[in-house]
Design an enzyme around this catalytic site. Structure first.
Site, mmCIF file in Angstrom:
data_model
loop_
_atom_site.group_PDB
_atom_site.id
_atom_site.type_symbol
_atom_site.label_atom_id
_atom_site.label_comp_id
_atom_site.label_asym_id
_atom_site.label_seq_id
_atom_site.Cartn_x
_atom_site.Cartn_y
_atom_site.Cartn_z
ATOM 1 N N LYS A 117 0.820 -1.215 0.000
ATOM 2 C CA LYS A 117 0.000 0.000 0.000
ATOM 3 C C LYS A 117 0.856 1.267 0.000
ATOM 4 O O LYS A 117 0.506 2.252 -0.638
ATOM 5 C CB LYS A 117 -0.935 -0.007 1.207
ATOM 6 C CG LYS A 117 -2.031 -1.055 1.121
ATOM 7 C CD LYS A 117 -2.943 -1.000 2.334
ATOM 8 C CE LYS A 117 -4.046 -2.041 2.218
ATOM 9 N NZ LYS A 117 -4.972 -2.006 3.385
ATOM 10 N N LYS A 200 -6.059 -8.938 -7.737
ATOM 11 C CA LYS A 200 -7.228 -9.085 -6.875
ATOM 12 C C LYS A 200 -8.324 -8.114 -7.299
ATOM 13 O O LYS A 200 -8.045 -6.979 -7.680
ATOM 14 C CB LYS A 200 -6.829 -8.825 -5.423
ATOM 15 C CG LYS A 200 -7.929 -9.063 -4.407
ATOM 16 C CD LYS A 200 -7.416 -8.821 -2.986
ATOM 17 C CE LYS A 200 -8.525 -8.976 -1.972
ATOM 18 N NZ LYS A 200 -8.053 -8.717 -0.582
ATOM 19 N N LYS A 203 -12.047 -2.445 -5.153
ATOM 20 C CA LYS A 203 -13.007 -1.351 -5.221
ATOM 21 C C LYS A 203 -12.437 -0.174 -6.007
ATOM 22 O O LYS A 203 -13.185 0.647 -6.528
ATOM 23 C CB LYS A 203 -13.356 -0.871 -3.810
ATOM 24 C CG LYS A 203 -13.748 -1.963 -2.838
ATOM 25 C CD LYS A 203 -13.725 -1.443 -1.403
ATOM 26 C CE LYS A 203 -13.909 -2.563 -0.393
ATOM 27 N NZ LYS A 203 -13.810 -2.100 1.003
#
Length: 337
Positions: A117, A200, A203
């Site tokens: 991240k 993956k 969103k």
């Protein structure tokens, strides 16, 4: 020292950042619902984790209710499970600080999700993003949870939770926190992108066609599956034949998860079938399973007061479990109250 026994209890949560996707449903919510009745179940909207990166306040409130609506629409029973949002139970943050003082910096540096991240901008991210695995440990151990249903990508955090529990118990010569067990099972615990099976489902992906949103209507769900990326080969006779076919494997796993069967059984049924047969069948199955959830989420989101009432009631029940565990933790550490 007498070995403690712990009541079997499930805890898990979803972060309210953006809308829910099929990945959230198959990888988490569907499994949460399925565990009801097996043992005591507690499910949370982890809004304190969401603010480790900046959130628009109005959007955060909306997203928190939407995750709660997703839980409820999928079949979570607030009379049978405890459903609440994290920030309503202040003991999460209090135990999180104690665990910040138990966890070691080296442990945090090994957390692969932080590296993913933060990327090359690690010096600019919030301290909360760096330390959030210790808050996640507090989320779990605040209730002496023994089982945590997670995706494969969260297994490392549950292992850290075990490390923190063991170090706390060792340092203070107690057997107070349990060694939590990660529960990772099912054919689609990690749902992949519909346009790139190596990534993956997210969103925040660039294209809405990459994902199935839990608020998508029946027509949109069908369209996305029919346009999902595949390869020119038909489905093989065995699951091993999908080893180097990530998009094909993803669609087979999704079919298996939606139909409550195994990927091997799906291959057995569709061996040799082309995508012209399989993708419409998958689209029909997905619409049958997901469209009612989408409709119910819309109904629930039209009544935010009812969602807030359910979350507040769940938080009251959660605090009744959390308060004595935190109080005993303070006593063990030597903090005056």
């Amino acid at each position: 020292m007498t070995k403690a026994t712990f009541t079997p209890r499930v805890f898990s949560g979803i972060k309210p950042s953006g809308g829910l996707t099929l990945g959230n449903y198959l990888g988490a919510i569907k499994r949460f619902v399925g565990m009801q009745g097996e043992m005591e179940t507690m499910y949370c909207v982890v809004d304190l984790h969401a603010i480790t990166v900046w959130q628009d306040p109005a959007e955060l409130s909306h997203a928190t209710r939407e995750v709660a609506a997703g839980y409820l629409a999928a079949g979570l029973d607030p009379a049978q499970s405890i459903l609440f949002n994290q920030s309503r139970v202040s003991q999460h943050a209090e135990l999180g600080w104690i665990f910040n003082c138990v966890a070691r910096v080296g442990w945090m540096n090994r957390m692969t999700q932080f590296k993913d991240k933060a990327g090359s901008g690690a010096e600019k991210v919030s301290l909360g993003l760096y330390a959030y695995p210790s808050l996640m440990a507090a989320d779990i151990l605040l209730y002496h949870a023994t089982h945590v249903p997670v995706g494969e990508d969260q297994k490392q955090h549950v292992e850290l939770t075990r490390d923190i529990a063991n170090k706390f118990n060792h340092d203070f010569k107690v057997d107070f926190f349990p060694e939590t067990i990660p529960v990772i099972d099912g054919p689609a615990t990690r749902v992949m992108n519909l346009r790139d099976g190596t990534k993956k489902m997210s969103k925040s992906g660039e294209s809405d066609m990459e994902r199935i949103n839990m608020r998508d209507n029946a027509d949109t769900i069908a369209k996305k599956f029919k346009k999902a990326k595949t390869d020119p080969e038909p489905l093989p006779d065995t699951l091993d034949g999908l080893k180097d076919r990530p998009e094909a494997r993803n669609l087979v796993d999704i079919y298996a998860a939606l139909s409550d069967t195994t990927s091997e059984a799906v291959i057995g049924e569709y061996a040799g079938a082309g995508w012209g047969r399989f993708k419409p069948a998958l689209a029909d199955l997905a619409v049958d399973k997901l469209a009612p959830i989408s409709d119910e989420m819309t109904r629930l989101m039209d009544d935010p007061a009812e969602i807030d009432r359910i979350l507040a009631n769940g938080a009251e029940r959660a605090r009744a479990i959390a308060a004595p565990i935190l109080a005993r933790t303070y006593d063990i550490v030597g903090l005056l109250r």
